[in-house]
Scaffold this motif. Structure first.
Motif, mmCIF file in Angstrom:
data_model
loop_
_atom_site.group_PDB
_atom_site.id
_atom_site.type_symbol
_atom_site.label_atom_id
_atom_site.label_comp_id
_atom_site.label_asym_id
_atom_site.label_seq_id
_atom_site.Cartn_x
_atom_site.Cartn_y
_atom_site.Cartn_z
ATOM 1 N N PHE A 1 0.717 -1.150 -0.021
ATOM 2 C CA PHE A 1 0.107 -0.064 0.080
ATOM 3 C C PHE A 1 0.818 1.102 0.022
ATOM 4 C CE2 PHE A 1 -2.878 -2.982 1.980
ATOM 5 C CZ PHE A 1 -4.068 -2.848 0.975
ATOM 6 N N VAL A 2 2.119 1.269 -0.135
ATOM 7 C CA VAL A 2 3.035 2.082 0.062
ATOM 8 C C VAL A 2 2.765 3.157 -1.263
ATOM 9 C CG1 VAL A 2 5.280 3.074 -0.357
ATOM 10 C CG2 VAL A 2 5.012 1.243 1.131
ATOM 11 N N ASP A 3 2.610 2.785 -2.477
ATOM 12 C CA ASP A 3 2.214 3.609 -3.672
ATOM 13 C C ASP A 3 0.791 4.084 -3.339
ATOM 14 O OD1 ASP A 3 4.766 3.398 -4.576
ATOM 15 O OD2 ASP A 3 3.960 1.519 -5.908
ATOM 16 N N VAL A 4 -0.216 3.267 -2.830
ATOM 17 C CA VAL A 4 -1.662 3.688 -2.847
ATOM 18 C C VAL A 4 -1.890 5.078 -1.894
ATOM 19 C CG1 VAL A 4 -3.801 2.968 -1.852
ATOM 20 C CG2 VAL A 4 -2.383 1.448 -3.096
ATOM 21 N N ILE A 5 -1.193 5.089 -0.664
ATOM 22 C CA ILE A 5 -1.245 6.015 0.144
ATOM 23 C C ILE A 5 -0.466 7.472 -0.203
ATOM 24 C CG2 ILE A 5 -1.606 4.516 2.264
ATOM 25 C CD1 ILE A 5 1.350 4.989 2.852
ATOM 26 N N ARG A 6 0.268 7.288 -1.276
ATOM 27 C CA ARG A 6 0.763 8.477 -1.940
ATOM 28 C C ARG A 6 -0.259 9.514 -2.329
ATOM 29 N NH1 ARG A 6 5.434 8.921 0.530
ATOM 30 N NH2 ARG A 6 6.686 7.393 -0.046
ATOM 31 N N ASN A 7 -1.367 9.142 -2.566
ATOM 32 C CA ASN A 7 -2.539 9.834 -3.096
ATOM 33 C C ASN A 7 -3.558 9.907 -1.830
ATOM 34 O OD1 ASN A 7 -4.675 11.241 -4.042
ATOM 35 N ND2 ASN A 7 -4.928 10.010 -5.812
ATOM 36 N N PRO A 8 -3.701 10.848 -1.205
ATOM 37 C CA PRO A 8 -4.418 11.007 0.104
ATOM 38 C C PRO A 8 -6.030 10.729 -0.405
ATOM 39 C CG PRO A 8 -3.932 13.230 -0.698
ATOM 40 C CD PRO A 8 -2.912 12.302 -1.320
ATOM 41 N N CYS A 9 -6.221 10.862 -1.550
ATOM 42 C CA CYS A 9 -7.760 10.669 -1.976
ATOM 43 C C CYS A 9 -8.105 9.262 -1.881
ATOM 44 C CB CYS A 9 -7.938 11.258 -3.421
ATOM 45 S SG CYS A 9 -7.741 13.067 -3.507
ATOM 46 N N ASN A 10 -7.180 8.170 -1.753
ATOM 47 C CA ASN A 10 -7.452 6.824 -1.794
ATOM 48 C C ASN A 10 -7.592 6.402 -0.275
ATOM 49 O OD1 ASN A 10 -6.887 6.213 -4.348
ATOM 50 N ND2 ASN A 10 -4.505 6.152 -4.247
ATOM 51 N N ILE A 11 -7.469 7.167 0.824
ATOM 52 C CA ILE A 11 -7.256 6.774 2.137
ATOM 53 C C ILE A 11 -9.031 7.201 2.491
ATOM 54 C CG2 ILE A 11 -6.436 7.248 4.413
ATOM 55 C CD1 ILE A 11 -3.967 8.250 3.054
ATOM 56 N N GLU A 12 -9.390 6.052 3.160
ATOM 57 C CA GLU A 12 -10.627 6.056 3.911
ATOM 58 C C GLU A 12 -10.606 6.832 5.203
ATOM 59 O OE1 GLU A 12 -14.769 3.646 4.944
ATOM 60 O OE2 GLU A 12 -13.075 2.592 3.953
ATOM 61 N N ILE A 13 -11.212 7.736 5.707
ATOM 62 C CA ILE A 13 -11.052 8.431 6.864
ATOM 63 C C ILE A 13 -12.206 8.094 7.788
ATOM 64 C CG2 ILE A 13 -10.355 10.561 8.045
ATOM 65 C CD1 ILE A 13 -9.178 11.377 5.439
ATOM 66 N N ILE A 14 -12.289 7.570 8.647
ATOM 67 C CA ILE A 14 -13.708 7.414 9.565
ATOM 68 C C ILE A 14 -13.723 8.071 10.958
ATOM 69 C CG2 ILE A 14 -15.005 5.623 10.725
ATOM 70 C CD1 ILE A 14 -14.038 3.735 8.542
ATOM 71 N N GLU A 15 -14.614 8.767 11.139
ATOM 72 C CA GLU A 15 -15.046 9.296 12.570
ATOM 73 C C GLU A 15 -16.012 8.300 12.947
ATOM 74 O OE1 GLU A 15 -17.726 13.016 14.055
ATOM 75 O OE2 GLU A 15 -16.295 13.465 12.475
ATOM 76 N N PHE A 16 -15.838 7.914 14.271
ATOM 77 C CA PHE A 16 -16.726 7.074 15.074
ATOM 78 C C PHE A 16 -17.017 7.617 16.081
ATOM 79 C CE2 PHE A 16 -17.261 2.131 15.469
ATOM 80 C CZ PHE A 16 -18.325 2.138 16.336
ATOM 81 N N GLN A 17 -18.456 7.818 16.127
ATOM 82 C CA GLN A 17 -18.905 8.472 17.412
ATOM 83 C C GLN A 17 -19.158 7.362 18.257
ATOM 84 O OE1 GLN A 17 -19.442 11.583 18.256
ATOM 85 N NE2 GLN A 17 -18.848 12.666 16.390
ATOM 86 N N LEU A 18 -18.655 7.105 19.234
ATOM 87 C CA LEU A 18 -18.510 5.919 20.121
ATOM 88 C C LEU A 18 -19.976 5.851 20.953
ATOM 89 C CD1 LEU A 18 -15.015 5.690 21.291
ATOM 90 C CD2 LEU A 18 -16.225 3.968 19.703
ATOM 91 N N LEU A 19 -20.209 6.919 21.515
ATOM 92 C CA LEU A 19 -21.347 7.154 22.316
ATOM 93 C C LEU A 19 -22.853 6.718 21.609
ATOM 94 C CD1 LEU A 19 -20.496 9.669 25.038
ATOM 95 C CD2 LEU A 19 -20.611 7.291 25.259
ATOM 96 N N ASP A 20 -22.892 7.441 20.228
ATOM 97 C CA ASP A 20 -23.950 7.308 19.670
ATOM 98 C C ASP A 20 -23.866 6.219 18.567
ATOM 99 O OD1 ASP A 20 -24.796 9.708 20.719
ATOM 100 O OD2 ASP A 20 -23.889 10.869 19.285
ATOM 101 N N ASP A 21 -22.921 5.550 18.441
ATOM 102 C CA ASP A 21 -22.855 4.196 17.569
ATOM 103 C C ASP A 21 -23.048 4.675 16.101
ATOM 104 O OD1 ASP A 21 -22.336 1.733 16.768
ATOM 105 O OD2 ASP A 21 -24.397 0.965 17.296
ATOM 106 N N HIS A 22 -22.525 6.010 15.748
ATOM 107 C CA HIS A 22 -22.545 6.431 14.413
ATOM 108 C C HIS A 22 -21.090 6.428 13.840
ATOM 109 C CE1 HIS A 22 -24.031 8.881 11.124
ATOM 110 N NE2 HIS A 22 -22.866 9.801 11.475
ATOM 111 N N VAL A 23 -21.091 5.890 12.748
ATOM 112 C CA VAL A 23 -19.940 5.948 11.654
ATOM 113 C C VAL A 23 -19.809 6.962 10.539
ATOM 114 C CG1 VAL A 23 -18.296 4.779 10.453
ATOM 115 C CG2 VAL A 23 -19.200 3.525 12.591
ATOM 116 N N HIS A 24 -18.988 8.092 10.565
ATOM 117 C CA HIS A 24 -19.075 8.804 9.335
ATOM 118 C C HIS A 24 -17.846 8.730 8.650
ATOM 119 C CE1 HIS A 24 -20.444 12.159 7.017
ATOM 120 N NE2 HIS A 24 -19.171 12.591 6.942
ATOM 121 N N SER A 25 -18.169 8.453 7.388
ATOM 122 C CA SER A 25 -16.697 8.066 6.344
ATOM 123 C C SER A 25 -16.541 9.285 5.465
ATOM 124 C CB SER A 25 -17.133 6.826 5.596
ATOM 125 O OG SER A 25 -15.867 6.349 4.751
#
Length: 217
Positions: free
Chosen positions: A131-155
């Motif tokens: 994945f070294v070449d893949v992560i060179r482009n930040p648009c390829n990376i999935e970024i997840i915010e996990f709201q632990l108390l509300d059980d909500h995942v935002h990607s």
């Protein structure tokens, strides 16, 4: 050590984790302690029962927690520490940030900087080589915010416009800080000489008020 008024960073080192109320000499109600314990249990249950956790169990290749990512931008060193970087077998890497409160789009800049940082650093030795070449482009990376108390995942997925906005944010922020520091001729920075917030409510719940108090004394 979180509820013992005699605890301190000096005595307890890394084990020290005081409530805000103890740190600032306020009363710590027992129901607040119990509420925090219940929040911890809720957060762990939501995490363990989540599709994200299931995905990690079935598809993980390597999980890296609390890894500091450093890169240079216009001569300034930028440090970012995501809660979790997950290298999977069948998908590009995922950055996860655990949250317990909502701020609308307020977390977007923080999460976006994590993705940008992962794409700009020199790959660490334990990064999955495929994945070294893949992560060179930040648009390829999935970024997840996990709201632990509300059980909500935002990607999130960064776009090219997002990257421009993030770079502009870094440049304007670091330029402002550099000007403030360079205008101080002393080698020791006095917080009292730096500009303060115009919103007094921010000071009310600031986690770093003790720094101001110590310098004031």
């Amino acid at each position: 050590q979180y509820r013992n008024a005699t605890s301190s960073t000096f005595r307890n080192g890394l084990n020290y984790c005081a409530f805000f109320e103890l740190e600032y000499g306020k009363i710590l109600p027992e129901d607040m302690v119990q509420g925090c314990i219940e929040d911890i249990i809720t957060s762990l249950k939501n995490l363990i029962g989540s599709e994200l956790f299931k995905r990690f169990r079935e598809d993980k290749l390597h999980l890296i927690a609390q890894r500091t990512l450093k890169f240079k931008f216009s001569g300034i060193t930028i440090n970012c520490t995501p809660d979790l970087i997950a290298f999977l077998k069948s998908a590009p890497p995922i950055i996860v940030d655990w949250k317990v409160e909502h701020q609308g789009r307020g977390h977007w800049v923080q999460l976006g900087l994590y993705g940008l940082a992962l794409s700009r650093i020199k790959p660490h030795k334990d990064f999955s080589s495929e994945f070294v070449d893949v992560i060179r482009n930040p648009c390829n990376i999935e970024i997840i915010e996990f709201q632990l108390l509300d059980d909500h995942v935002h990607s999130y997925k960064l776009t090219e416009d997002d990257i421009v906005d993030l770079e502009n944010y870094i440049y304007s922020s670091t330029t402002q800080m550099s000007r403030l520091l360079n205008s101080n001729k002393s080698s020791v920075i006095n917080p009292a000489t730096l500009p303060t917030t115009n919103n007094s409510k921010l000071c009310m719940w600031c986690n770093f008020r003790m720094i101001c108090w110590r310098n004031a004394n």
